[in-house]
Design a protein around this motif. Structure first.
Motif, short mmCIF file in Angstrom:
data_model
loop_
_atom_site.label_atom_id
_atom_site.label_comp_id
_atom_site.label_asym_id
_atom_site.label_seq_id
_atom_site.Cartn_x
_atom_site.Cartn_y
_atom_site.Cartn_z
N ASP A 322 -5.73 -9.01 3.52
CA ASP A 322 -5.46 -9.35 4.93
C ASP A 322 -4.09 -8.81 5.36
N ALA A 323 -3.08 -9.02 4.53
CA ALA A 323 -1.73 -8.58 4.86
C ALA A 323 -1.69 -7.06 5.02
N LEU A 324 -2.33 -6.35 4.09
CA LEU A 324 -2.29 -4.88 4.13
C LEU A 324 -3.05 -4.36 5.33
N ARG A 325 -4.14 -5.04 5.72
CA ARG A 325 -4.91 -4.61 6.88
C ARG A 325 -4.05 -4.68 8.15
N VAL A 326 -3.21 -5.70 8.24
CA VAL A 326 -2.37 -5.88 9.42
C VAL A 326 -1.39 -4.72 9.59
N PHE A 327 -0.90 -4.19 8.48
CA PHE A 327 0.09 -3.10 8.58
C PHE A 327 -0.56 -1.74 8.78
N GLY A 328 -1.78 -1.56 8.31
CA GLY A 328 -2.44 -0.27 8.48
C GLY A 328 -1.80 0.81 7.65
N PRO A 329 -1.72 2.06 8.16
CA PRO A 329 -1.32 3.20 7.34
C PRO A 329 0.20 3.35 7.13
N ALA A 330 1.01 2.39 7.49
CA ALA A 330 2.47 2.58 7.40
C ALA A 330 2.97 2.60 5.95
N ARG A 331 4.16 3.14 5.76
CA ARG A 331 4.89 3.03 4.49
C ARG A 331 5.45 1.61 4.42
N LEU A 332 5.17 0.91 3.33
CA LEU A 332 5.53 -0.51 3.26
C LEU A 332 6.65 -0.77 2.26
N ARG A 333 7.36 -1.86 2.52
CA ARG A 333 8.37 -2.37 1.59
C ARG A 333 7.91 -3.76 1.14
N MET A 334 7.69 -3.90 -0.19
CA MET A 334 7.34 -5.22 -0.74
C MET A 334 8.57 -5.80 -1.40
N LEU A 345 6.02 -8.61 2.74
CA LEU A 345 5.69 -7.24 3.11
C LEU A 345 6.25 -6.92 4.49
N ALA A 346 6.75 -5.70 4.65
CA ALA A 346 7.24 -5.23 5.96
C ALA A 346 7.14 -3.72 5.96
N VAL A 347 7.24 -3.10 7.13
CA VAL A 347 7.29 -1.63 7.15
C VAL A 347 8.67 -1.19 6.67
N SER A 348 8.72 0.00 6.01
CA SER A 348 9.96 0.47 5.41
C SER A 348 11.03 0.75 6.45
N ASP A 349 10.64 1.41 7.54
CA ASP A 349 11.63 1.83 8.53
C ASP A 349 11.46 1.00 9.80
N PHE A 350 12.25 -0.04 9.89
CA PHE A 350 12.18 -0.97 11.02
C PHE A 350 13.05 -0.47 12.16
N ASN A 351 12.45 -0.33 13.35
CA ASN A 351 13.18 0.09 14.55
C ASN A 351 13.50 -1.14 15.39
N PRO A 352 14.79 -1.50 15.53
CA PRO A 352 15.14 -2.77 16.20
C PRO A 352 14.78 -2.78 17.69
#
Lengths: 369, 369
Positions: A322-334, A345-352
Motif C-alpha cells: 500500500d505504501a509503495l503504491r502511494v508513491f508510485g515510480p519515485a526514487r524513495l528514501r526508507m 518512507l518518503a521521496v528522496s528529493d523533497f521540494n519544500p
C-alpha cells in the motif's frame, strides 16, 4: 409546491449524482434520501444531508416557475444519468416531479420538503489551498485511514494548520500517512474530519482552482465556486506522529519505488497465511523474501544505496505494498530503525514548494529460529 | 523429476493463465489444482483437467533438459503474470520448480505427477468453423444459459449440425437464444456442451482463424493450432425451439435496437419489485411504460413500423434488456403473439452468408384492472 425549469442534462446529471453519492439510499429517516431542488431566477440549488455530511450545489438553469421540492435523490440521479437528450425539463405535476424529454416522461413522487432539516451555511473560512495539490495529497493520505466504524477516531483524517503548511495525517493503527502542502491560512485549524468527505473532493473538485477550507468547533467544510461540502467533526485527540518522524534512524536506504513495489508484489504470494515479507538490508541491495512450506519460497534482489546499519525486518506485505503504491515510480528514501520501531518512507528529493508525504510502516516480530 | 527450459515470459504467462482459469484453486483432489508441464525438444506442453473440462496447450520454448512436472497452476500463473523480464527460466531444483529471472527466484513445490489423470486426445473432428464468427455468436448465445448448477441441463448450450449451418441454442427457461452460422461439416453433431467451456473460446481463440469441432457420444472438444479444449457432455434431451420460431405471428414490429434498449433501461427503474415493463404496440410507435406507487411512473415512446395487430405485453425488464444488449445498435424485428406466447427478436436484414441470431422472450401475465 411548484417548480418548473429547463437545464443542460449533463450538467444537472453530474450535480445530482455528486449529491446522491453522499445521501443514504434507504434508512430509518426516509426524508434524508431526498434531494432539495430550489429554482430561483437563472439558478437551481441542490441540497441534501445525511445529518453528518451535507452538500449544496448551484447550477445554471432556465427557471420558468420558482419553487422548491424534495425528491428521492438516487432515482433522480439514475434517470438523469441515463438520458441522451441534451436538455431536460423538471416540472411539478400534481404529486409528482416530472422529468420530461421530447420522447419521455419520468415522474418521481414528491416528498414533504417542510420536514427536511435543510442545509445551512458552512462555518467561517480558515484558509485556502490549491485544488489540484489537495486532491492529489488527499488521495494518498486518506487511503491509510480505517474503514472500520467501530473505532471512529481512525476513520478520520487529522487536518491541521501549521504555519504556511496544511498537514493531513491518517492512520488505521497499523500504518500512518503524513502529508503536508502549502496553504494560505486565515485562521486556526486543528480538526478530525471523516475521510470519506475528503475523498469526495477528488471526485467533485477536478475543475476547481482554489478550495476554501471552513471550520469551527464542531463542523468542517470545503467550498469552491458552485459547491459547498460540509461535515460534522469526529472526536479528537488524535495520535501524535512525531515519535515516528523525529526519532533517530539506524539505516537510510535509497531505492527505486517501482522496482521495490514489483518485488514485493511478486514475492508476497509466497508468504502463506502470515503474509509477511522480509526485507534484508545488504551493502548495495535489498533482498525481499517470503517462504511458507505449502507455497514454496521466493526471493528478489533490488539495487539500493545503503547508509547505516545492516539488518533484516519483517513487514505485513499488504501495508508495504500500500505504501509503495502511494508513491508510485519515485526514487524513495526508507528510514529504518532497529527493533519494533517504525520505518518511514518518503521521496528522496523533497521540494519544500510542493506537497510532501511520509508513510510509516511498522516492522513485525519474526519467529525466531 | 527433471525439467529445464527458457521461454518468452508473455507467451508462457498467457498460456498458463488460460489453463489455470479452467482448473480448481482448491478442492477434495488437490492434484487437479496442478498443471502438467512437459518439455521436449523445442516445445513445452501445458495440460490440466478438473475431470470435466480439460486443456492442452503447446508453446515454443528452449528446452535444456527434457522432463515433466506437476505444479500448482494458480501460483505459477500469478508469478509469471507479474514478471517484467522478457525471458523466464523454469528449472527443477530438488523438490521445487524454480521460476528464475536475473533478479529473482520463485520456487513452487512439485506435486506427484504420477497420480494426475492426464489429458488424452480429443474425440474425432466433426467439422470446422470460422473462429471470429464462432466467438461472436457464442458470446451472444451463451449469455442466455443458466448459471444455476441445480438444473445442469440449462447450464448448457445445445450444439447441433444442421446441414451447412452449425446451430447453438441456450435457455435458462425464461428466455432463449438461438444462433446459427455457416460451417464445414465432416460428421454428425448433436450435443449439449457446458456453456463456460464455450465461453473460454472467446478468451483464448482470438488469434485463431479456423476452429475444429470434435465430438463423440460422451465428449466434446474444440481445437486450433497450439490449443485443445475438451469437456464431458451434459445429459440431453434439450427443449425444442421450433414452437417459438415456427408458430404464426400476430404483429411484426421493426424498431431501432439502441433506441428501444435506451427506453427500457430508463423506464425499468420505475417498475418496482415486480420489475415488469409494458410494451404497447401503437400505429407508428412502441410505448414503454413502468409504474409503481412507491417509485412513480415512467413512459417513453420509440418510433416503430408496425404490421399486424395492436396490443400490450408485459415483460420482465431484465430479460428484455438482456436480449436488446445482445443485438446492439442493429435495426430489429420483433415478432409478437397474443396471450402468453413468445416474442422473438431478430435483426431486420438477415444475411444467409453470415451468423444469424434470434432471441426469445416470454410475455408475463399482467395484473387485471
Amino acid at each position: 409546491m411548484s417548480l418548473d425549469l429547463t437545464a443542460d442534462t449533463s450538467v444537472l446529471a453530474a450535480a445530482v449524482a455528486d449529491a446522491a453519492r453522499l445521501l443514504p439510499v434507504k434508512g430509518i429517516d426516509p426524508l434524508l434520501t431526498g434531494l432539495l431542488l430550489s429554482g430561483l431566477d437563472d439558478e437551481v440549488v441542490l441540497s441534501g444531508t445525511d445529518r453528518e455530511n451535507s452538500i449544496r450545489l448551484r447550477r445554471n438553469a432556465f427557471v420558468h416557475t420558482d419553487g422548491q421540492v424534495l425528491v428521492p435523490a438516487k432515482p433522480l440521479a439514475d434517470t438523469l444519468g441515463a438520458l441522451e437528450e441534451p436538455e431536460v425539463r423538471l416540472v411539478v405535476e400534481g404529486s409528482r416531479l416530472a422529468i420530461r424529454t421530447p420522447g419521455g416522461r419520468f415522474a418521481l413522487p414528491l416528498m414533504d420538503g417542510e420536514l427536511h432539516p435543510g442545509v445551512g451555511a458552512l462555518p467561517a473560512a480558515v484558509g485556502q489551498v490549491n485544488a489540484a495539490e489537495l486532491i492529489a495529497l488527499v488521495g494518498k493520505v486518506a487511503s491509510a485511514a480505517s474503514r472500520d466504524d467501530a473505532l471512529p477516531l481512525f476513520t478520520g483524517v487529522h487536518v491541521q494548520g501549521r504555519g504556511d503548511r496544511l498537514a493531513l495525517v491518517a492512520t488505521d493503527r497499523y500504518r500512518m500517512a503524513i502529508g503536508d502542502l502549502p496553504w494560505r491560512p486565515e485562521g486556526e485549524l486543528d480538526v478530525l474530519v471523516p475521510a470519506p468527505l475528503l475523498a469526495e473532493v477528488a471526485k467533485q473538485a477536478r475543475a476547481a482552482e482554489v478550495i476554501t477550507v471552513h471550520a469551527d468547533g464542531t463542523r468542517f467544510g470545503l467550498s469552491w465556486p458552485g459547491t459547498q461540502l460540509g461535515t460534522v467533526l469526529l472526536a479528537s485527540p488524535y495520535p501524535d506522529e512525531s515519535r515516528h518522524t523525529d526519532a533517530p534512524v539506524d539505516a537510510v536506504v535509497e531505492v527505486d519505488g517501482d522496482a521495490l513495489a514489483g518485488a514485493v508484489r511478486r514475492v508476497a504470494p509466497y508468504a502463506g497465511p502470515r503474509a509477511v515479507v522480509t526485507v534484508e538490508v545488504g551493502d548495495t541491495e535489498l533482498r525481499i523474501r517470503a517462504a511458507d512450506p505449502q507455497n514454496g519460497e521466493a526471493e528478489e534482489t533490488v539495487k539500493a544505496t545503503v547508509d547505516g546499519d545492516r539488518f533484516t525486518h519483517g513487514y505485513q506485505a499488504r501495508y508495504l505494498a500500500d505504501a509503495l503504491r502511494v508513491f508510485g515510480p519515485a526514487r524513495l528514501r526508507m528510514s529504518m530503525r532497529h527493533g519494533m520501531r517504525s520505518t518511514v518512507l518518503a521521496v528522496s528529493d523533497f521540494n519544500p514548494e510542493e506537497a510532501n508525504l511520509r508513510y510509516v510502516v511498522m516492522p513485525i516480530r519474526m519467529p525466531t529460529g
